[in-house]
Design a protein around this motif. Structure first.
Motif, PDB file in Angstrom:
ATOM      1  N   ALA A  95     -69.911   0.925  49.339  1.00 31.84           N
ATOM      2  CA  ALA A  95     -71.073   1.684  48.879  1.00 31.84           C
ATOM      3  C   ALA A  95     -71.558   1.227  47.506  1.00 31.84           C
ATOM      4  O   ALA A  95     -72.764   1.043  47.303  1.00 31.84           O
ATOM      5  CB  ALA A  95     -70.754   3.174  48.849  1.00 31.84           C
ATOM      6  N   GLU A  96     -70.645   1.026  46.585  1.00 32.07           N
ATOM      7  CA  GLU A  96     -71.053   0.631  45.238  1.00 32.07           C
ATOM      8  C   GLU A  96     -71.696  -0.760  45.243  1.00 32.07           C
ATOM      9  O   GLU A  96     -72.740  -0.971  44.612  1.00 32.07           O
ATOM     10  CB  GLU A  96     -69.853   0.652  44.291  1.00 32.07           C
ATOM     11  CG  GLU A  96     -70.248   0.318  42.863  1.00 32.07           C
ATOM     12  CD  GLU A  96     -69.090   0.455  41.898  1.00 32.07           C
ATOM     13  OE1 GLU A  96     -69.282   1.114  40.872  1.00 32.07           O
ATOM     14  OE2 GLU A  96     -68.004  -0.089  42.180  1.00 32.07           O
ATOM     15  N   LEU A  97     -71.115  -1.684  45.962  1.00 31.79           N
ATOM     16  CA  LEU A  97     -71.654  -3.040  46.039  1.00 31.79           C
ATOM     17  C   LEU A  97     -73.058  -3.037  46.651  1.00 31.79           C
ATOM     18  O   LEU A  97     -73.961  -3.713  46.153  1.00 31.79           O
ATOM     19  CB  LEU A  97     -70.721  -3.934  46.848  1.00 31.79           C
ATOM     20  CG  LEU A  97     -71.143  -5.389  46.987  1.00 31.79           C
ATOM     21  CD1 LEU A  97     -71.151  -6.084  45.633  1.00 31.79           C
ATOM     22  CD2 LEU A  97     -70.190  -6.107  47.940  1.00 31.79           C
ATOM     23  N   LEU A  98     -73.242  -2.276  47.701  1.00 36.64           N
ATOM     24  CA  LEU A  98     -74.565  -2.201  48.324  1.00 36.64           C
ATOM     25  C   LEU A  98     -75.576  -1.589  47.368  1.00 36.64           C
ATOM     26  O   LEU A  98     -76.692  -2.098  47.224  1.00 36.64           O
ATOM     27  CB  LEU A  98     -74.515  -1.414  49.636  1.00 36.64           C
ATOM     28  CG  LEU A  98     -75.802  -1.396  50.469  1.00 36.64           C
ATOM     29  CD1 LEU A  98     -76.841  -0.426  50.061  1.00 36.64           C
ATOM     30  CD2 LEU A  98     -76.301  -2.784  50.770  1.00 36.64           C
ATOM     31  N   ALA A 151     -80.254 -14.413  42.627  1.00 38.63           N
ATOM     32  CA  ALA A 151     -78.822 -14.646  42.862  1.00 38.63           C
ATOM     33  C   ALA A 151     -78.258 -15.647  41.866  1.00 38.63           C
ATOM     34  O   ALA A 151     -77.141 -15.466  41.360  1.00 38.63           O
ATOM     35  CB  ALA A 151     -78.603 -15.122  44.291  1.00 38.63           C
ATOM     36  N   ARG A 152     -79.011 -16.698  41.593  1.00 38.31           N
ATOM     37  CA  ARG A 152     -78.551 -17.682  40.599  1.00 38.31           C
ATOM     38  C   ARG A 152     -78.399 -17.046  39.227  1.00 38.31           C
ATOM     39  O   ARG A 152     -77.434 -17.306  38.506  1.00 38.31           O
ATOM     40  CB  ARG A 152     -79.539 -18.848  40.505  1.00 38.31           C
ATOM     41  CG  ARG A 152     -79.410 -19.861  41.607  1.00 38.31           C
ATOM     42  CD  ARG A 152     -80.425 -20.955  41.420  1.00 38.31           C
ATOM     43  NE  ARG A 152     -80.177 -22.081  42.307  1.00 38.31           N
ATOM     44  CZ  ARG A 152     -80.970 -23.135  42.392  1.00 38.31           C
ATOM     45  NH1 ARG A 152     -82.069 -23.205  41.666  1.00 38.31           N
ATOM     46  NH2 ARG A 152     -80.665 -24.122  43.220  1.00 38.31           N
ATOM     47  N   GLU A 190     -69.329 -12.583  43.627  1.00 38.26           N
ATOM     48  CA  GLU A 190     -69.885 -13.551  44.577  1.00 38.26           C
ATOM     49  C   GLU A 190     -70.611 -12.869  45.733  1.00 38.26           C
ATOM     50  O   GLU A 190     -71.691 -13.303  46.149  1.00 38.26           O
ATOM     51  CB  GLU A 190     -68.755 -14.440  45.105  1.00 38.26           C
ATOM     52  CG  GLU A 190     -69.206 -15.533  46.026  1.00 38.26           C
ATOM     53  CD  GLU A 190     -68.047 -16.411  46.495  1.00 38.26           C
ATOM     54  OE1 GLU A 190     -68.278 -17.182  47.444  1.00 38.26           O
ATOM     55  OE2 GLU A 190     -66.932 -16.321  45.935  1.00 38.26           O
ATOM     56  N   LEU A 191     -70.043 -11.806  46.259  1.00 41.18           N
ATOM     57  CA  LEU A 191     -70.679 -11.123  47.379  1.00 41.18           C
ATOM     58  C   LEU A 191     -71.972 -10.436  46.943  1.00 41.18           C
ATOM     59  O   LEU A 191     -72.958 -10.440  47.679  1.00 41.18           O
ATOM     60  CB  LEU A 191     -69.719 -10.115  48.022  1.00 41.18           C
ATOM     61  CG  LEU A 191     -70.224  -9.393  49.268  1.00 41.18           C
ATOM     62  CD1 LEU A 191     -70.772 -10.356  50.319  1.00 41.18           C
ATOM     63  CD2 LEU A 191     -69.110  -8.533  49.854  1.00 41.18           C
ATOM     64  N   LEU A 192     -72.012  -9.894  45.746  1.00 43.95           N
ATOM     65  CA  LEU A 192     -73.248  -9.317  45.227  1.00 43.95           C
ATOM     66  C   LEU A 192     -74.344 -10.381  45.190  1.00 43.95           C
ATOM     67  O   LEU A 192     -75.468 -10.142  45.637  1.00 43.95           O
ATOM     68  CB  LEU A 192     -73.024  -8.733  43.824  1.00 43.95           C
ATOM     69  CG  LEU A 192     -74.270  -8.234  43.095  1.00 43.95           C
ATOM     70  CD1 LEU A 192     -74.924  -7.081  43.841  1.00 43.95           C
ATOM     71  CD2 LEU A 192     -73.914  -7.826  41.669  1.00 43.95           C
ATOM     72  N   GLU A 237     -72.620 -13.935  54.197  1.00 41.47           N
ATOM     73  CA  GLU A 237     -71.378 -13.185  54.345  1.00 41.47           C
ATOM     74  C   GLU A 237     -71.752 -11.717  54.511  1.00 41.47           C
ATOM     75  O   GLU A 237     -72.737 -11.262  53.939  1.00 41.47           O
ATOM     76  CB  GLU A 237     -70.526 -13.367  53.083  1.00 41.47           C
ATOM     77  CG  GLU A 237     -69.121 -12.908  53.209  1.00 41.47           C
ATOM     78  CD  GLU A 237     -68.289 -13.267  51.982  1.00 41.47           C
ATOM     79  OE1 GLU A 237     -67.359 -12.506  51.682  1.00 41.47           O
ATOM     80  OE2 GLU A 237     -68.568 -14.284  51.324  1.00 41.47           O
ATOM     81  N   ARG A 238     -71.013 -11.017  55.311  1.00 40.16           N
ATOM     82  CA  ARG A 238     -71.185  -9.581  55.512  1.00 40.16           C
ATOM     83  C   ARG A 238     -72.591  -9.204  56.003  1.00 40.16           C
ATOM     84  O   ARG A 238     -73.347  -8.485  55.336  1.00 40.16           O
ATOM     85  CB  ARG A 238     -70.860  -8.825  54.232  1.00 40.16           C
ATOM     86  CG  ARG A 238     -69.414  -8.905  53.763  1.00 40.16           C
ATOM     87  CD  ARG A 238     -68.437  -8.286  54.743  1.00 40.16           C
ATOM     88  NE  ARG A 238     -68.742  -6.913  55.096  1.00 40.16           N
ATOM     89  CZ  ARG A 238     -68.328  -5.850  54.415  1.00 40.16           C
ATOM     90  NH1 ARG A 238     -67.545  -6.010  53.383  1.00 40.16           N
ATOM     91  NH2 ARG A 238     -68.675  -4.638  54.810  1.00 40.16           N
ATOM     92  N   PRO A 239     -72.939  -9.653  57.197  1.00 41.17           N
ATOM     93  CA  PRO A 239     -74.256  -9.303  57.745  1.00 41.17           C
ATOM     94  C   PRO A 239     -74.493  -7.795  57.840  1.00 41.17           C
ATOM     95  O   PRO A 239     -75.633  -7.345  57.778  1.00 41.17           O
ATOM     96  CB  PRO A 239     -74.284  -9.961  59.126  1.00 41.17           C
ATOM     97  CG  PRO A 239     -72.967 -10.581  59.343  1.00 41.17           C
ATOM     98  CD  PRO A 239     -72.178 -10.525  58.080  1.00 41.17           C
TER      99      PRO A 239
END
Length: 190
Positions: free
Chosen positions: A44-47, A73-74, A84-86, A116-118
């Motif tokens: 939840a926090e990452l999203l 993203a860069r 990295e996932l963020l 990653e993580r569709p």
């Protein structure tokens, strides 16, 4: 949710003055990202962070490729050393690979930010595509029409949003189903 506060503050800092309408949209998307937390568990926090930050690549000082998902993203990766996932979520939001392909940037997107993580990309797409440019909840169909109207029929964004429509509708439908299954009611489900 300390990290969400950081993301909210960074988005505000980067967008509010140079792009106030983009900031309004990002506030709405960020709020939506926080609202769907019950279906995301430990993610939840990452999203929510990615929802707040998804459009920072529009900030004039951050433009490099001219494609905001990669540029944002860069910036997160290179300037803030962000998770990295963020960075990958920001890079892939709202079926970005389709527009990256049309811009000749798909190789850069896939090399620097492999998908990653569709499931989280779908959740971020839901948040983005059910929020108007003014930051209010909107039906996905109305959001798609607004984008096409704003850019005009020949613009690259309009052409790619039309190609991405099945992907976008699928993401919104999937998240709605998850919300319904978890009995999560949003003020406006979009």
């Amino acid at each position: 949710m300390r990290h969400v506060a950081w993301a909210r503050g960074l988005a505000n800092q980067l967008l509010e003055r140079p792009l106030p309408r983009r900031w309004d949209h990002s506030r709405g998307v960020g709020t939506r990202g926080e609202e769907i937390a019950p279906i995301l568990g430990e993610d939840a926090e990452l999203l929510a962070m990615s929802a707040w930050l998804h459009d920072i690549g529009y900030t004039p000082d951050l433009v490099d490729t001219g494609f905001h998902p990669i540029d944002g993203a860069r910036y997160l990766r290179d300037v803030h050393g962000a998770d990295e996932l963020l960075c990958k979520l920001v890079a892939h939001h709202t079926c970005a690979a389709i527009e990256a392909g049309d811009r000749g940037l798909l190789d850069i997107l896939e090399r620097e930010f492999p998908m990653e993580r569709p499931d989280l990309v779908e959740a971020l797409t839901f948040c983005d595509m059910t929020t108007s440019p003014d930051g209010v909840p909107v039906k996905v169909e109305d959001r798609l029409a607004e984008i096409s109207s704003r850019y005009g029929p020949e613009h690259l964004v309009t052409v790619t949003i039309q190609k991405a429509t099945p992907c976008i509708l699928s993401a919104v439908r999937t998240v709605r189903e998850r919300l319904d299954s978890a009995d999560v009611r949003l003020a406006f489900a979009g």
